[in-house]
Design an enzyme around this catalytic site. Structure first.
Site, PDB file in Angstrom:
ATOM      1  N   GLU A  95       3.015 -11.193 -20.558  1.00  0.00           N
ATOM      2  CA  GLU A  95       3.865 -10.663 -19.480  1.00  0.00           C
ATOM      3  C   GLU A  95       3.242 -10.941 -18.109  1.00  0.00           C
ATOM      4  OE1 GLU A  95       6.470  -6.695 -18.628  1.00  0.00           O
ATOM      5  OE2 GLU A  95       4.377  -6.379 -19.082  1.00  0.00           O
ATOM      6  N   GLY A 229      -3.931  -2.208 -17.491  1.00  0.00           N
ATOM      7  CA  GLY A 229      -4.350  -1.046 -18.278  1.00  0.00           C
ATOM      8  C   GLY A 229      -4.030  -1.233 -19.749  1.00  0.00           C
ATOM      9  N   ALA A 230      -2.846  -1.825 -20.008  1.00  0.00           N
ATOM     10  CA  ALA A 230      -2.407  -2.023 -21.397  1.00  0.00           C
ATOM     11  C   ALA A 230      -1.155  -2.895 -21.380  1.00  0.00           C
ATOM     12  CB  ALA A 230      -2.104  -0.674 -22.053  1.00  0.00           C
ATOM     13  N   MET A 231      -0.707  -3.297 -22.575  1.00  0.00           N
ATOM     14  CA  MET A 231       0.482  -4.146 -22.682  1.00  0.00           C
ATOM     15  C   MET A 231       1.257  -3.777 -23.935  1.00  0.00           C
ATOM     16  SD  MET A 231       2.458  -6.467 -21.614  1.00  0.00           S
ATOM     17  CE  MET A 231       3.905  -7.035 -22.508  1.00  0.00           C
ATOM     18  N   GLU A 266       2.898   2.987 -23.231  1.00  0.00           N
ATOM     19  CA  GLU A 266       3.136   1.770 -24.038  1.00  0.00           C
ATOM     20  C   GLU A 266       4.109   2.033 -25.192  1.00  0.00           C
ATOM     21  OE1 GLU A 266       2.197  -0.758 -22.504  1.00  0.00           O
ATOM     22  OE2 GLU A 266       0.896   0.395 -21.190  1.00  0.00           O
ATOM     23  N   GLU A 288       9.334  -0.282 -16.356  1.00  0.00           N
ATOM     24  CA  GLU A 288       8.103   0.395 -15.936  1.00  0.00           C
ATOM     25  C   GLU A 288       8.335   1.796 -15.384  1.00  0.00           C
ATOM     26  OE1 GLU A 288       5.574  -0.621 -17.090  1.00  0.00           O
ATOM     27  OE2 GLU A 288       5.802  -2.765 -17.378  1.00  0.00           O
TER      28      GLU A 288
END
Length: 838
Positions: A95, A229-231, A266, A288
């Site tokens: 992404e 931070g994360a995906m 997430e 988001e």
């Protein structure tokens, strides 16, 4: 057509051919000509004859590529074992536009497909992907091929795979989904909390959305090198280690809260984003903003003891800070190229998105909001959606509920969700509501709230769902404001009114006439007339109005005088935060008399609450976060009892050879920062950093190292961050930012960025959050015309790279705001301190 155009970046295509079924059970195979166009990251496959409509063709592409450097595409990552060995792994992060670095594809969110993967690996590794493994073939003495089940229909940016030597722990949700947490073998003991959270939250979302999680498994992986931070890759969410792992010995209450909320974010994406995807990146906020808001809803429902709603206020304050600048942008904004798309992942999409959803939920009621988003998710499952689709789903639900609702006085039959919400998503900024109260008549006006000097712009108009309480109200009053000015008639005379109840709305309020005087008087007499959220909101609005030149600084400072009676951690930290910001500004500008007086005032005024703090991990999450922040500030301001206690704990810990149980986790950061002030302590902490297997501890250590007053030590820290061996490159932006917030390091950090600009651009993509942190973070402390000029000159010299970025505009506007603040408030501050500091 004679051309099939796909996205491709840094891939060397060696051969491509197309097959067509010829109706005789055989296939005609033709080799294709390949043309590449790197500026658009595209590749075209040309056929000799035009392809026919309504025929099936199979395009096969052979290509080779290196594992990429950096954090995008299919890239290398490493970690060190306790005995110093470096272990390699390879992981993906696609992404927004990097799937094209791993395979040629239609790399746009509206092209959804099913994917089947096979991965070859050596015996010591495992391969994980979105779907469960269905079989493994042995290809040679040490070579295996894993076959994965076909995925559900999804966008390219959600495809994921990782090849590593990690280990995992697993559990199962009540509906049968297998949940596993993967980490490097030495950190497996830190994975238990994440597993518990993931299972609970997946179960919550299935129930809340009324839609079963569509995959058989959900893996969470702690990747050692990870830029964000994360995906949320479907079925294989990936995290920075600090966002997933929890170590009771070194993770504080705020670390625990962070891990819980990131997992909540997430997993919310598995529905918002993965199941229903925005049509194009201009509406990334649909992913988001929703995931950010669902963090609060889900964690509040599953872990009420974390008191997560206290922190929604901070999310909205951050969004308002960004939105009160002319350099802000609409939530739904144009994004054409990869750099502009990356820049969309910002405070506006995440935080403002979450806050307008919170306002909408509060306005429509929980029932209507939940039913509306269930309708939206069910209607658009496995498809793409736009802003309008969400509003249509909510409007449908509103119409249905209106017939049975007690809210018909509030919603007219012409209620138009899209019309209301477009004023919040397609124009930038936020409204300032100006209130003039005269007994039972309240006059209200709205205009755009700006901290800059711009002519009033009448084109800005919001539909604002106002809420208010008065001296006589038993219930919250509601009023939908649709014009620039309006009047609310109350049933009886009132002595005061407070708008934006519990700060559920996204607007700032200014009380004209004696409105603020009344509020200050009420807070001093009986602050519990207002909820703690209302008190926090009043402190925030007052200081924002000072920044915009609407309220005198001495009124805002007078308002904070009531804080000696405050028991809410949230309100206390908000008031203290503003005093600290002013103190830091005086310290950096070398206005030493004012800095000294402010320091004395803070320590004097908040002495009772500072002295009350224990050096322990006891109490609620809110109390523990207050302890961390208060003791950190007290020691930073050289409050002697604080420095002595921290020094004693640090020396004892150092003598014991860094035995963790000697220091409670909530005060770890404070103790390390005090310890780092000596050369021996600084060096000891750096050695500890190298061997620590806790990301939470490492973050506390580099923050402490960055607080040193020794410029040579700060220089060394920046160089270590740039080398990327001791301190990972992913942490470099945070290290630079930490040094820049230190008065001894803010010029050093800025000079470091200027000197290493080209090297930084090699490590981080232009529109990325990392580059934004570096640009905005290192300049946000500046407050002189000379510094403004210098930053302008630098951006002009780097014009080629930064001309398409918003970050330089934000940085320059920040400095201008600081300059104006000082010009307007320095004399007022001096006078107020003379009158109030004994």
């Amino acid at each position: 057509t004679r051309a099939v155009v796909l996205h491709s970046k840094h891939l060397e295509i060696t051969k491509a051919f197309i097959e067509q079924e010829n109706g005789k059970g055989q296939a005609d195979t033709k080799q294709l000509q390949v043309l590449e166009y790197p500026p658009h990251e595209q590749v075209a496959f040309l056929t000799a004859e035009p392809l026919q409509t309504d025929k099936n063709y199979f395009l096969s592409i052979n290509y080779i590529a290196n594992l990429s450097d950096g954090f995008y595409g299919f890239y290398k990552s490493t970690y060190k074992t306790w005995d110093g060995q470096t272990r390699l792994l390879a992981s993906t992060h696609f992404e927004p536009t990097s799937a094209r670095m791993a395979f040629p594809c239609f790399d746009e969110p509206s092209y959804k497909a099913n994917y089947t993967l096979r991965i070859q690996r050596e015996e010591q590794h495992i391969a994980i992907s979105n779907m469960p493994k269905v079989k493994t073939l042995k290809l040679g003495s040490n070579l295996f091929e894993d076959h994965f089940a076909e995925t559900v229909k999804m966008s390219t940016y959600l495809v994921a795979f990782i090849i590593c030597d990690f280990q995992s722990i697993s559990g199962t949700t009540s509906s049968g989904t297998v949940v596993s947490v993967y980490t490097n073998p030495e950190k497996l003991t830190q994975a238990h909390y994440a597993l518990e959270v993931a299972i609970k939250l997946l179960e919550f979302y299935e129930q809340y959305f009324g839609i079963s999680y569509p995959l058989p498994k959900q893996d969470l992986v702690a990747v050692p090198d990870f830029q964000s931070g994360a995906m949320e890759n479907w079925g294989l969410t990936m995290y920075r280690e600090t966002s997933l792992l929890y170590d009771p010995e070194t993770s504080s209450a705020s670390d625990k809260l962070w891990v819980t909320m990131v997992i909540g974010h997430e997993l919310a994406h598995q529905w918002f984003g993965n199941l229903v995807t925005m049509e194009w990146w201009n509406d990334i906020w649909l992913n988001e903003g929703f995931a950010r808001y669902m963090e609060f809803l889900s964690v509040d429902a599953t872990y009420p003891e974390l008191q997560v709603n206290d922190y929604l206020l901070g999310t909205c304050f951050a969004a308002m800070g960004r939105d009160s600048m002319n350099s802000s942008r609409p939530i739904s904004a144009r994004a054409e190229n990869p750099t502009q798309i990356k820049e969309m992942f910002d405070t506006v999409s995440y935080d403002k998105g979450a806050c307008i959803l919170h306002m909408l939920r509060n306005f429509l009621t929980e029932e209507v909001f939940q039913d509306g988003i269930i309708h939206y998710l069910k209607k658009h499952s496995y498809k793409n959606a736009k802003n309008k689709d969400l509003w249509d789903s909510l409007a449908t639900t509103v119409c249905f509920v209106l017939h049975f609702s007690q809210y018909d006085y509030y919603f007219s039959e012409h209620f138009d969700v899209a019309k209301i919400m477009d004023t919040w998503t397609v124009q930038k900024g936020l409204p300032l509501i100006i209130v003039e109260q005269n007994w039972k008549r309240i006059k209200i006006k709205q205009e755009r709230f700006l901290k800059a000097v711009f002519p009033d712009d009448p084109q800005f108009l919001w539909y604002v769902p106002l809420t208010y309480i008065t001296s006589h109200s038993k219930n919250t009053g509601r009023h939908l404001m649709k014009t620039h000015s309006d009047t609310i008639e109350l049933e009886e005379d009132v002595s005061w009114v407070k708008f934006n109840v519990d700060m559920n709305g996204y607007y700032i309020v200014h009380y004209e006439g004696n409105g603020w005087d009344n509020i200050i008087k009420l807070l001093n007499e009986n602050h519990t007339l207002f909820s703690y959220k209302d008190r926090t909101n009043l402190i925030h609005d007052a200081f924002q109005l000072v920044s915009a030149g609407r309220l005198s600084l001495n009124r805002a400072l007078d308002l904070t005088r009531y804080l000696q009676h405050e028991t809410s951690s949230v309100a206390l930290l908000k008031g203290l935060g503003y005093l600290e910001v002013i103190y830091r500004m005086m310290e950096r500008r070398n206005v030493s008399d004012l800095a000294e007086s402010l320091k004395r005032y803070i320590l004097q005024y908040f002495k009772p609450v500072i002295d009350k703090q224990t050096w322990s991990d006891e109490g609620s999450v809110s109390e523990r976060i207050l302890r961390s922040d208060l003791l950190g500030l007290a020691c930073d301001l050289q409050y002697v009892p604080c420095v002595q206690k921290a020094t004693e704990l640090f020396n004892k810990w150092m003598e014991s050879g860094a035995n963790m149980s000697d220091i409670p986790s909530d005060v770890l950061g404070t103790v390390y920062s005090v310890g780092a002030k000596t050369a021996a302590g600084w060096n000891f902490l750096l050695d500890r950093y190298k061997v620590s297997i806790s990301g939470a501890e490492q973050r506390k250590i580099y923050s402490a190292l960055a607080s040193s007053k020794d410029v040579s030590k700060l220089t060394r820290l920046l160089e270590l961050g740039m080398e990327g061996d001791t301190i990972k490159i992913q942490d470099l932006p945070s290290v630079i930012y930490s040094v820049s917030t230190n008065p001894s390091g803010h010029l050093l950090a800025w000079n470091f960025v200027k000197k290493n600009w080209n090297r930084l651009l090699e490590k981080f993509p232009l529109g990325s959050f990392s580059i934004r942190t570096i640009i905005v973070g290192t300049t946000s402390q500046f407050s002189s015309k000379q510094e403004l000029q210098e930053v302008k000159l630098f951006f002009q010299s780097a014009k080629e790279e930064v001309s398409q970025l918003r970050a330089p505009q934000i940085a320059l506007e920040n400095i201008e705001k600081n300059i104006r603040w000082l010009e307007r408030n320095l004399a007022v501050l001096r006078k107020w301190i003379l009158e109030n500091v004994k």
